[in-house]
Design an enzyme around this catalytic site. Structure first.
Site, PDB file in Angstrom:
ATOM      1  CB  CYS A  79      81.193  52.638  53.756  1.00  0.00           C
ATOM      2  SG  CYS A  79      81.786  51.614  52.225  1.00  0.00           S
TER       3      CYS A  79
ATOM      4  CB  THR B  53      84.350  36.965  54.398  1.00  0.00           C
ATOM      5  OG1 THR B  53      83.282  38.011  53.927  1.00  0.00           O
ATOM      6  CG2 THR B  53      84.405  36.746  55.869  1.00  0.00           C
TER       7      THR B  53
ATOM      8  CE  LYS C 141      76.826  41.563  48.391  1.00  0.00           C
ATOM      9  NZ  LYS C 141      77.251  39.982  48.755  1.00  0.00           N
ATOM     10  CG  ASP C 142      77.686  45.350  45.008  1.00  0.00           C
ATOM     11  OD1 ASP C 142      78.102  45.294  45.840  1.00  0.00           O
ATOM     12  OD2 ASP C 142      77.787  44.526  43.792  1.00  0.00           O
TER      13      ASP C 142
ATOM     14  NE  ARG D 167      86.819  44.260  48.006  1.00  0.00           N
ATOM     15  CZ  ARG D 167      87.270  45.165  47.052  1.00  0.00           C
ATOM     16  NH1 ARG D 167      87.966  46.186  47.512  1.00  0.00           N
ATOM     17  NH2 ARG D 167      86.616  45.301  45.870  1.00  0.00           N
ATOM     18  N   GLY D 168      88.219  41.467  45.783  1.00  0.00           N
ATOM     19  CA  GLY D 168      88.169  40.959  44.319  1.00  0.00           C
ATOM     20  C   GLY D 168      86.820  40.313  44.011  1.00  0.00           C
ATOM     21  CG  ASN D 169      86.456  38.820  40.021  1.00  0.00           C
ATOM     22  OD1 ASN D 169      87.065  38.032  40.254  1.00  0.00           O
ATOM     23  ND2 ASN D 169      86.813  39.606  38.698  1.00  0.00           N
TER      24      ASN D 169
ATOM     25  NE  ARG E  20      85.575  38.539  47.067  1.00  0.00           N
ATOM     26  CZ  ARG E  20      84.225  38.992  47.571  1.00  0.00           C
ATOM     27  NH1 ARG E  20      83.750  38.152  48.455  1.00  0.00           N
ATOM     28  NH2 ARG E  20      83.984  40.058  47.060  1.00  0.00           N
TER      29      ARG E  20
ATOM     30  NE  ARG F 227      75.813  40.124  54.283  1.00  0.00           N
ATOM     31  CZ  ARG F 227      75.636  38.961  53.788  1.00  0.00           C
ATOM     32  NH1 ARG F 227      75.004  37.910  54.482  1.00  0.00           N
ATOM     33  NH2 ARG F 227      76.475  38.346  53.110  1.00  0.00           N
TER      34      ARG F 227
HETATM   35  N1  LIG Z   1      80.194  42.920  46.643  1.00  0.00           N
HETATM   36  C1  LIG Z   1      80.419  41.726  45.625  1.00  0.00           C
HETATM   37  C2  LIG Z   1      79.067  41.315  45.250  1.00  0.00           C
HETATM   38  N2  LIG Z   1      78.079  42.027  44.897  1.00  0.00           N
HETATM   39  C3  LIG Z   1      77.188  41.177  44.471  1.00  0.00           C
HETATM   40  C4  LIG Z   1      77.436  39.706  44.881  1.00  0.00           C
HETATM   41  C5  LIG Z   1      76.858  38.788  44.582  1.00  0.00           C
HETATM   42  C6  LIG Z   1      75.586  38.261  43.945  1.00  0.00           C
HETATM   43  C7  LIG Z   1      74.163  39.168  44.331  1.00  0.00           C
HETATM   44  O1  LIG Z   1      73.779  38.970  45.830  1.00  0.00           O
HETATM   45  O2  LIG Z   1      73.526  39.817  43.619  1.00  0.00           O
HETATM   46  C8  LIG Z   1      78.770  39.932  45.371  1.00  0.00           C
HETATM   47  C9  LIG Z   1      79.625  38.759  45.375  1.00  0.00           C
HETATM   48  C10 LIG Z   1      79.462  38.182  46.754  1.00  0.00           C
HETATM   49  O3  LIG Z   1      79.087  38.654  47.920  1.00  0.00           O
HETATM   50  O4  LIG Z   1      79.773  36.949  47.129  1.00  0.00           O
END
Ligand SMILES: NCc1[nH]cc(CCC(=O)O)c1CC(=O)O
Length: 298
Positions: A229, A114, A68-69, A136-138, A142, A118
């Site tokens: 982005c 959030t 996803k990233d 934000r943040g991990n 959060r 999306r």
């Molecule tokens: N951007 C942060 C991120 N990157 C992947 C995940 C979740 C795990 C995944 O889908 O692999 C998250 C956290 C979230 O969206 O809550």
């Protein structure tokens, strides 16, 4: 979350090759350090740039990424390749509300934490009486901010909660009709140096063929749409019992008032064609304008 992901890879690798030594090298990326909006970081790859460098310089041999990233609108960094994608985790988002309520039960004005366009667009579409606040943040940070009162509830990936052992916090798992997942949701990719055949062969054995097909279709869609982005694009592929692949994707305006949707089923053998076809269907419906408008407003 990142460390839990690496532990999973270590466990799977040592099960495959008993006695193999795996050294974990934690990396903090600019996306982790930057407290503000990711769009202000000037470009994509906020969670991957530093890791790419370590991989290319040979300081590490394997990188574990949430797909996803990983930017999907351009090829993966030169000199690197994804050896495989692991068996996919849950693709859905979860609501975390300390009072135990679901989205349907939340009173007007409830502040959902959030920063993802999306999620913001889809919340406004289905729940216009709720509001969102940037957070934000991990995932651990959060959850701490939620406790500190920065928001009344959170939306997080359920797979993220699983990885940090916090699924008990989820008060509702959102069905994909209410909250279409992001491209690459719940998928971990194993990235190697392109010329490191030994590592590619070894770690490639951890891959799931279904996940490979699904992720390839999803990322091809993103590539053809050329999102900016944090564009309001959602989509996920699923494998049917007969082996064929279905890809459903959506593009939103930031306020969620306009949404485009396409769903197509293709042969198992050509996920690239399926991703391209669904993207073209969305472009015909006006996806380009929606994506560009969102970038201007953001
Ligand atoms: N951007 C942060 C991120 N990157 C992947 C995940 C979740 C795990 C995944 O889908 O692999 C998250 C956290 C979230 O969206 O809550």
């Amino acid at each position: 979350m990142a460390l839990a992901q690496v532990e999973r890879v270590r466990t799977e690798l040592t099960a495959l090759v008993p006695g193999l030594t795996v050294e974990v090298v934690p990396v903090t990326t600019s996306g982790d350090r930057w407290p503000g909006a990711l769009s202000d970081l000037g470009g994509k790859g906020a969670f991957t740039k530093e890791v790419d460098q370590l991989l290319l310089s040979g300081e590490v041999d394997l990188a574990v990424h949430c797909m996803k990233d990983v930017p999907g609108d351009r090829p993966v960094p030169a000199g690197t390749t994804f050896a495989c994608y692991l068996e996919r985790d849950d693709v859905r988002d979860a609501l975390i509300h300390p009072g135990g309520l679901s989205l349907d039960q939340l009173p007007p004005g409830t502040r959902i934490g959030t920063s993802a366009v999306r999620r913001i667009a889809q919340l406004s579409r289905h729940y216009p009486h709720l509001t969102t606040v940037p957070i934000r943040g991990n995932a651990n940070n959060r959850l701490a901010k939620l406790e500190a009162g920065h928001a009344d509830a959170l939306l997080l990936a359920y797979s993220g909660l699983e990885r940090i052992g916090e699924t008990a916090r989820a008060t509702q798992i959102l069905d994909v009709g209410t909250m279409c997942p992001p491209i690459g949701a719940g998928v971990l990719g194993l990235q190697c140096r392109e010329n490191d055949a030994d590592t590619i062969e070894l770690v490639g054995r951890l891959g799931s063929t279904d996940t490979w097909r699904q992720t390839t279709a999803e990322r091809m869609l993103l590539h053809v749409l050329q999102g900016h982005c944090n564009s309001p694009i959602a989509g996920f592929a699923s494998s049917l019992p007969d082996g064929r692949l279905t890809l459903r994707a959506m593009v939103f305006s930031l306020d969620g008032k306009t949404s485009l949707e396409a769903e197509e089923t293709g042969s198992t053998s050509d996920p690239v064609l399926l991703g391209t076809s669904v993207a073209i269907t969305l472009l015909r419906q006006g996806a380009r304008e929606l994506i560009d408008e969102s970038a201007d407003q953001h």
